[in-house]
Design a protein around this motif. Structure first.
Motif, PDB file in Angstrom:
ATOM      1  N   GLY A   1     -16.605 -13.081  38.602  1.00 39.82           N
ATOM      2  CA  GLY A   1     -16.405 -12.924  40.093  1.00 39.82           C
ATOM      3  C   GLY A   1     -17.668 -12.136  40.582  1.00 39.82           C
ATOM      4  O   GLY A   1     -18.106 -11.396  41.137  1.00 39.82           O
ATOM      5  N   VAL A   2     -18.718 -12.414  40.055  1.00 42.01           N
ATOM      6  CA  VAL A   2     -20.249 -12.664  40.268  1.00 42.01           C
ATOM      7  C   VAL A   2     -20.772 -14.105  40.787  1.00 42.01           C
ATOM      8  O   VAL A   2     -20.206 -15.086  40.709  1.00 42.01           O
ATOM      9  N   GLY A   3     -21.414 -13.198  41.661  1.00 43.22           N
ATOM     10  CA  GLY A   3     -21.927 -14.696  43.203  1.00 43.22           C
ATOM     11  C   GLY A   3     -22.714 -16.125  42.218  1.00 43.22           C
ATOM     12  O   GLY A   3     -22.685 -16.579  42.536  1.00 43.22           O
ATOM     13  N   ARG A   4     -23.428 -15.399  41.538  1.00 40.63           N
ATOM     14  CA  ARG A   4     -24.359 -16.620  40.490  1.00 40.63           C
ATOM     15  C   ARG A   4     -24.704 -16.135  38.787  1.00 40.63           C
ATOM     16  O   ARG A   4     -24.413 -14.829  38.604  1.00 40.63           O
ATOM     17  N   GLY A   5     -25.263 -17.091  38.534  1.00 35.32           N
ATOM     18  CA  GLY A   5     -24.874 -17.161  36.458  1.00 35.32           C
ATOM     19  C   GLY A   5     -26.773 -16.031  36.574  1.00 35.32           C
ATOM     20  O   GLY A   5     -26.824 -15.413  36.112  1.00 35.32           O
ATOM     21  N   THR A   6     -27.463 -15.827  37.540  1.00 36.87           N
ATOM     22  CA  THR A   6     -28.874 -15.523  37.515  1.00 36.87           C
ATOM     23  C   THR A   6     -28.099 -13.834  37.102  1.00 36.87           C
ATOM     24  O   THR A   6     -28.791 -12.917  36.439  1.00 36.87           O
ATOM     25  N   ASP A   7     -27.639 -13.664  38.342  1.00 38.62           N
ATOM     26  CA  ASP A   7     -26.719 -12.191  38.029  1.00 38.62           C
ATOM     27  C   ASP A   7     -26.074 -12.139  37.181  1.00 38.62           C
ATOM     28  O   ASP A   7     -26.203 -10.466  36.709  1.00 38.62           O
ATOM     29  N   LEU A   8     -25.217 -12.602  36.693  1.00 38.20           N
ATOM     30  CA  LEU A   8     -24.104 -12.553  35.543  1.00 38.20           C
ATOM     31  C   LEU A   8     -25.582 -11.642  34.483  1.00 38.20           C
ATOM     32  O   LEU A   8     -24.983 -11.014  33.605  1.00 38.20           O
TER      33      LEU A   8
ATOM     34  N   MET B   1     -27.728  -8.187  30.379  1.00 39.77           N
ATOM     35  CA  MET B   1     -28.964  -7.685  30.047  1.00 39.77           C
ATOM     36  C   MET B   1     -29.195  -6.062  30.765  1.00 39.77           C
ATOM     37  O   MET B   1     -29.782  -5.287  29.370  1.00 39.77           O
ATOM     38  N   VAL B   2     -28.159  -5.904  31.458  1.00 39.06           N
ATOM     39  CA  VAL B   2     -28.851  -4.029  31.722  1.00 39.06           C
ATOM     40  C   VAL B   2     -27.915  -3.779  30.752  1.00 39.06           C
ATOM     41  O   VAL B   2     -28.204  -2.458  30.071  1.00 39.06           O
ATOM     42  N   LEU B   3     -26.337  -4.110  30.478  1.00 32.02           N
ATOM     43  CA  LEU B   3     -25.437  -3.262  29.142  1.00 32.02           C
ATOM     44  C   LEU B   3     -26.182  -3.744  28.120  1.00 32.02           C
ATOM     45  O   LEU B   3     -26.564  -2.024  27.608  1.00 32.02           O
ATOM     46  N   VAL B   4     -26.538  -4.995  28.313  1.00 29.62           N
ATOM     47  CA  VAL B   4     -27.445  -4.481  26.288  1.00 29.62           C
ATOM     48  C   VAL B   4     -28.783  -3.885  26.194  1.00 29.62           C
ATOM     49  O   VAL B   4     -29.221  -2.980  25.147  1.00 29.62           O
ATOM     50  N   VAL B   5     -29.325  -3.520  27.020  1.00 20.99           N
ATOM     51  CA  VAL B   5     -30.672  -2.586  26.875  1.00 20.99           C
ATOM     52  C   VAL B   5     -29.991  -0.996  27.243  1.00 20.99           C
ATOM     53  O   VAL B   5     -30.755  -0.440  26.236  1.00 20.99           O
ATOM     54  N   TYR B   6     -29.354  -1.223  27.813  1.00 21.59           N
ATOM     55  CA  TYR B   6     -28.816   0.441  27.388  1.00 21.59           C
ATOM     56  C   TYR B   6     -28.450   0.766  26.348  1.00 21.59           C
ATOM     57  O   TYR B   6     -27.873   1.890  25.940  1.00 21.59           O
ATOM     58  N   ALA B   7     -27.004  -0.529  26.265  1.00 21.71           N
ATOM     59  CA  ALA B   7     -26.918   0.146  24.360  1.00 21.71           C
ATOM     60  C   ALA B   7     -27.360   0.186  23.259  1.00 21.71           C
ATOM     61  O   ALA B   7     -27.612   1.209  22.460  1.00 21.71           O
ATOM     62  N   GLY B   8     -29.000  -0.433  24.023  1.00 17.80           N
ATOM     63  CA  GLY B   8     -29.931  -0.765  22.733  1.00 17.80           C
ATOM     64  C   GLY B   8     -30.202   0.597  22.284  1.00 17.80           C
ATOM     65  O   GLY B   8     -31.367   1.315  21.651  1.00 17.80           O
ATOM     66  N   ALA B   9     -30.836   0.807  24.253  1.00 21.46           N
ATOM     67  CA  ALA B   9     -30.903   2.735  24.256  1.00 21.46           C
ATOM     68  C   ALA B   9     -30.869   3.874  23.633  1.00 21.46           C
ATOM     69  O   ALA B   9     -30.647   4.392  22.775  1.00 21.46           O
ATOM     70  N   LEU B  10     -29.627   3.188  23.477  1.00 19.62           N
ATOM     71  CA  LEU B  10     -28.503   3.927  23.193  1.00 19.62           C
ATOM     72  C   LEU B  10     -27.986   4.465  21.436  1.00 19.62           C
ATOM     73  O   LEU B  10     -28.345   5.805  20.983  1.00 19.62           O
ATOM     74  N   ILE B  11     -28.129   3.444  20.722  1.00 21.32           N
ATOM     75  CA  ILE B  11     -28.403   3.026  19.597  1.00 21.32           C
ATOM     76  C   ILE B  11     -29.891   3.658  18.616  1.00 21.32           C
ATOM     77  O   ILE B  11     -29.599   4.056  18.031  1.00 21.32           O
ATOM     78  N   ALA B  12     -30.450   3.064  20.372  1.00 20.90           N
ATOM     79  CA  ALA B  12     -31.994   3.599  19.243  1.00 20.90           C
ATOM     80  C   ALA B  12     -32.425   4.923  19.169  1.00 20.90           C
ATOM     81  O   ALA B  12     -32.381   5.961  17.889  1.00 20.90           O
ATOM     82  N   LEU B  13     -31.434   6.075  19.657  1.00 16.03           N
ATOM     83  CA  LEU B  13     -31.386   7.319  20.241  1.00 16.03           C
ATOM     84  C   LEU B  13     -30.786   8.234  19.143  1.00 16.03           C
ATOM     85  O   LEU B  13     -31.196   8.816  18.546  1.00 16.03           O
TER      86      LEU B  13
END
Length: 111
Positions: free
Chosen positions: A57-64, A69-81
Motif C-alpha cells: 500500500g505504498v505509492g513507490r518503491g523509493t518511498d517504501l 530506512m527511517v525504522l532501521v535508523v530509529y532502531a539503531g539509535a535506540l540500540i546505541a542508546l
C-alpha cells in the motif's frame, strides 16, 4: 547500468567491513549477509521494490525503502542508546569498586 555495478560493489565492501568489525556473533553475520543479498537483488531488479510497495500500500518503491530506512535508523539509535547506558552503568560500578578498594587515595585535583 554503471550505477548497478557501483551499488553492488558498495554493498559488497560495506558487508565485508561489517563482517570484519562484527566478527563475533553468527546472528549478526547472517543478518549482514541477508542485507547484502536483499540489496543486490533490489539493485538488479529495481522494479521489485515498486511491486512490493504496491502490495503493502505504498505509492513507490523509493518511498517504501525510505520508510524502512527511517525504522532501521530509529532502531539503531535506540540500540546505541541502550548500549551507551549499559556501558555507563558498568563504568560507574567499576569506579565504585575501585574507590572502595583504595579508600586512602586522594581524589584527583581539577585543573
Amino acid at each position: 547500468m554503471a550505477i548497478k555495478f557501483i551499488l553492488i560493489a558498495g554493498l559488497l565492501i560495506l558487508t565485508l567491513v561489517c563482517l570484519v568489525v562484527l566478527k563475533s556473533r553468527l546472528a549478526t553475520r547472517l543478518f549482514v549477509a541477508a542485507q547484502l543479498l536483499v540489496g543486490v537483488v533490489l539493485v538488479i531488479f529495481p522494479e521489485a521494490t515498486n511491486w512490493i510497495a504496491a502490495k503493502v500500500g505504498v505509492g513507490r518503491g523509493t518511498d517504501l525503502l525510505f520508510y524502512l530506512m527511517v525504522l532501521v535508523v530509529y532502531a539503531g539509535a535506540l540500540i546505541a542508546l541502550a548500549k551507551f547506558r549499559r556501558l555507563e552503568r558498568q563504568v560507574t560500578e567499576l569506579a565504585r569498586q575501585v574507590a572502595l578498594r583504595n579508600p586512602q587515595q586522594e581524589p584527583p585535583e581539577n585543573p
